[in-house]
Design a protein around this motif. Structure first.
Motif, PDB file in Angstrom:
ATOM      1  N   LEU A   1       0.822  -1.211   0.000  1.00 43.52           N
ATOM      2  CA  LEU A   1       0.000   0.000   0.000  1.00 43.52           C
ATOM      3  C   LEU A   1       0.851   1.253   0.000  1.00 43.52           C
ATOM      4  O   LEU A   1       2.004   1.244   0.430  1.00 43.52           O
ATOM      5  CB  LEU A   1      -0.961   0.002   1.192  1.00 43.52           C
ATOM      6  CG  LEU A   1      -0.368   0.052   2.607  1.00 43.52           C
ATOM      7  CD1 LEU A   1      -0.188   1.482   3.063  1.00 43.52           C
ATOM      8  CD2 LEU A   1      -1.274  -0.662   3.594  1.00 43.52           C
ATOM      9  N   THR A   2       0.237   2.331  -0.473  1.00 45.95           N
ATOM     10  CA  THR A   2       0.851   3.666  -0.458  1.00 45.95           C
ATOM     11  C   THR A   2      -0.180   4.654   0.062  1.00 45.95           C
ATOM     12  O   THR A   2      -1.288   4.746  -0.469  1.00 45.95           O
ATOM     13  CB  THR A   2       1.317   4.094  -1.864  1.00 45.95           C
ATOM     14  OG1 THR A   2       2.246   3.139  -2.369  1.00 45.95           O
ATOM     15  CG2 THR A   2       1.980   5.463  -1.808  1.00 45.95           C
ATOM     16  N   ILE A   3       0.201   5.389   1.097  1.00 47.43           N
ATOM     17  CA  ILE A   3      -0.691   6.367   1.722  1.00 47.43           C
ATOM     18  C   ILE A   3      -0.026   7.740   1.680  1.00 47.43           C
ATOM     19  O   ILE A   3       1.182   7.868   1.927  1.00 47.43           O
ATOM     20  CB  ILE A   3      -1.013   5.978   3.179  1.00 47.43           C
ATOM     21  CG1 ILE A   3      -1.830   4.684   3.223  1.00 47.43           C
ATOM     22  CG2 ILE A   3      -1.768   7.095   3.896  1.00 47.43           C
ATOM     23  CD1 ILE A   3      -2.106   4.183   4.632  1.00 47.43           C
ATOM     24  N   LEU A   4      -0.818   8.758   1.349  1.00 43.17           N
ATOM     25  CA  LEU A   4      -0.316  10.141   1.343  1.00 43.17           C
ATOM     26  C   LEU A   4      -0.695  10.817   2.659  1.00 43.17           C
ATOM     27  O   LEU A   4      -1.865  10.838   3.043  1.00 43.17           O
ATOM     28  CB  LEU A   4      -0.908  10.920   0.171  1.00 43.17           C
ATOM     29  CG  LEU A   4      -0.517  12.404   0.091  1.00 43.17           C
ATOM     30  CD1 LEU A   4       0.975  12.557  -0.188  1.00 43.17           C
ATOM     31  CD2 LEU A   4      -1.341  13.122  -0.974  1.00 43.17           C
ATOM     32  N   SER A   5       0.299  11.354   3.340  1.00 44.27           N
ATOM     33  CA  SER A   5       0.081  12.090   4.590  1.00 44.27           C
ATOM     34  C   SER A   5       0.363  13.566   4.350  1.00 44.27           C
ATOM     35  O   SER A   5       1.392  13.917   3.756  1.00 44.27           O
ATOM     36  CB  SER A   5       1.003  11.553   5.689  1.00 44.27           C
ATOM     37  OG  SER A   5       0.983  12.391   6.821  1.00 44.27           O
ATOM     38  N   LYS A   6      -0.541  14.433   4.800  1.00 43.25           N
ATOM     39  CA  LYS A   6      -0.366  15.871   4.594  1.00 43.25           C
ATOM     40  C   LYS A   6      -0.615  16.634   5.883  1.00 43.25           C
ATOM     41  O   LYS A   6      -1.569  16.377   6.608  1.00 43.25           O
ATOM     42  CB  LYS A   6      -1.323  16.378   3.502  1.00 43.25           C
ATOM     43  CG  LYS A   6      -1.169  17.868   3.201  1.00 43.25           C
ATOM     44  CD  LYS A   6      -2.113  18.344   2.102  1.00 43.25           C
ATOM     45  CE  LYS A   6      -1.936  19.828   1.841  1.00 43.25           C
ATOM     46  NZ  LYS A   6      -2.850  20.331   0.789  1.00 43.25           N
ATOM     47  N   ASN A   7       0.254  17.610   6.141  1.00 41.33           N
ATOM     48  CA  ASN A   7       0.090  18.518   7.274  1.00 41.33           C
ATOM     49  C   ASN A   7      -0.563  19.800   6.767  1.00 41.33           C
ATOM     50  O   ASN A   7       0.065  20.579   6.060  1.00 41.33           O
ATOM     51  CB  ASN A   7       1.451  18.827   7.902  1.00 41.33           C
ATOM     52  CG  ASN A   7       1.362  19.863   9.022  1.00 41.33           C
ATOM     53  OD1 ASN A   7       0.278  20.201   9.489  1.00 41.33           O
ATOM     54  ND2 ASN A   7       2.501  20.368   9.446  1.00 41.33           N
TER      55      ASN A   7
END
Length: 210
Positions: free
Chosen positions: A79-85
Motif C-alpha cells: 500500500l501507499t498512503i499520502l500524509s499531509k500537514n
C-alpha cells in the motif's frame, strides 16, 4: 568584659514572621510566572489552532488472501498512503507508526512499523508499507465472507495506521497524542477477474482521529 546578647522571644517571633512573608512573596512570584507562561502557551495554541493531519489512500494491491488451513490465513498487501500537514505554522512529529490490514473486523496481516519522521508546515509525505500475514488465525466464517464478496464482485479491506504524534510550534514541542487512521480500500473482485494483484481503482480519503 564580654557581652552576651540574648534575643527576646518577641525578637524571634518577628524574624520568623519576616521569613514567612518572604516565602509567601516567592511563592506568589513563581505562581504568577508559571500562570503567565501557561496562559501564553494556551493563547498561542488558540491562535494557531492546529488541525489534524490528512491521510488519503493512493494505492493498495492485494497479492495474496487465502486460507492455508481451516482457520489460518496467508496474506500479502502492498500500500501507499499520502500524509499531509494542513497547518501553516505548526509542524508534526510522527512516532511509533504501525500499519496493518483488517477485513470484516478481523486483523489479516501482522503489524508493520514505519520510521518516525517530521512533517513541516503544509508538507506532504508518501508512506509505503508491505503487509504480510502467515498462518494468522481467523474466524470460521472468513471463507464464507470472502465467497460472498466474490459473488458481489467487490472486496473491501480496511488499512489502518496507529501511532503517536507531537505538535511543534517554534521551538516548543507538545506531548504525545494518540493517532488512529482508517483507510478503506475497495477492489474489483470476482470469478472473471484476471490473475494478479487486486488493485484499488482510485484513492480514497481516510478517517483520522486524535
Amino acid at each position: 568584659m564580654s557581652q552576651i546578647l540574648i534575643k527576646s522571644p518577641k525578637h524571634c517571633g518577628k524574624q520568623g514572621l519576616n521569613i514567612d512573608k518572604l516565602y509567601k512573596k516567592l511563592f506568589f512570584l513563581f505562581s504568577t510566572l508559571f500562570t503567565t507562561i501557561l496562559s501564553l502557551i494556551l493563547l498561542i495554541w488558540l491562535i494557531l489552532r492546529p488541525t489534524k493531519p490528512d491521510f488519503s489512500l493512493k494505492e493498495a494491491e492485494i497479492y495474496q488472501l487465502n486460507l492455508s488451513g481451516p482457520h489460518l490465513l496467508n496474506s500479502s498487501i502492498q500500500l501507499t498512503i499520502l500524509s499531509k500537514n494542513p497547518n501553516q505554522k505548526v509542524g508534526i512529529y510522527y512516532d511509533e507508526l504501525q500499519v496493518y490490514a483488517a477485513y470484516k473486523g478481523q486483523q489479516i496481516t501482522t503489524f508493520t512499523s514505519l520510521p518516525h519522521f517530521y512533517q513541516g508546515h503544509e508538507d506532504s509525505n508518501l508512506l509505503t508499507a508491505s503487509l504480510v500475514g502467515v498462518g494468522l488465525p481467523v474466524a470460521p466464517s472468513f471463507g464464507y465472507e470472502v465467497g460472498r464478496d466474490q459473488t458481489a464482485g467487490k472486496l473491501v479491506v480496511n488499512l489502518k495506521v496507529n501511532g503517536q504524534l507531537r505538535w511543534k510550534v517554534g521551538t516548543w514541542v507538545s506531548g504525545r497524542y494518540r493517532l488512529n487512521v482508517n483507510c478503506v480500500a475497495v477492489t474489483a473482485f470476482g470469478p472473471t477477474i484476471p490473475t494478479g494483484p487486486l488493485t484499488t481503482k482510485q484513492g480514497a480519503q481516510c478517517s483520522t482521529s486524535i
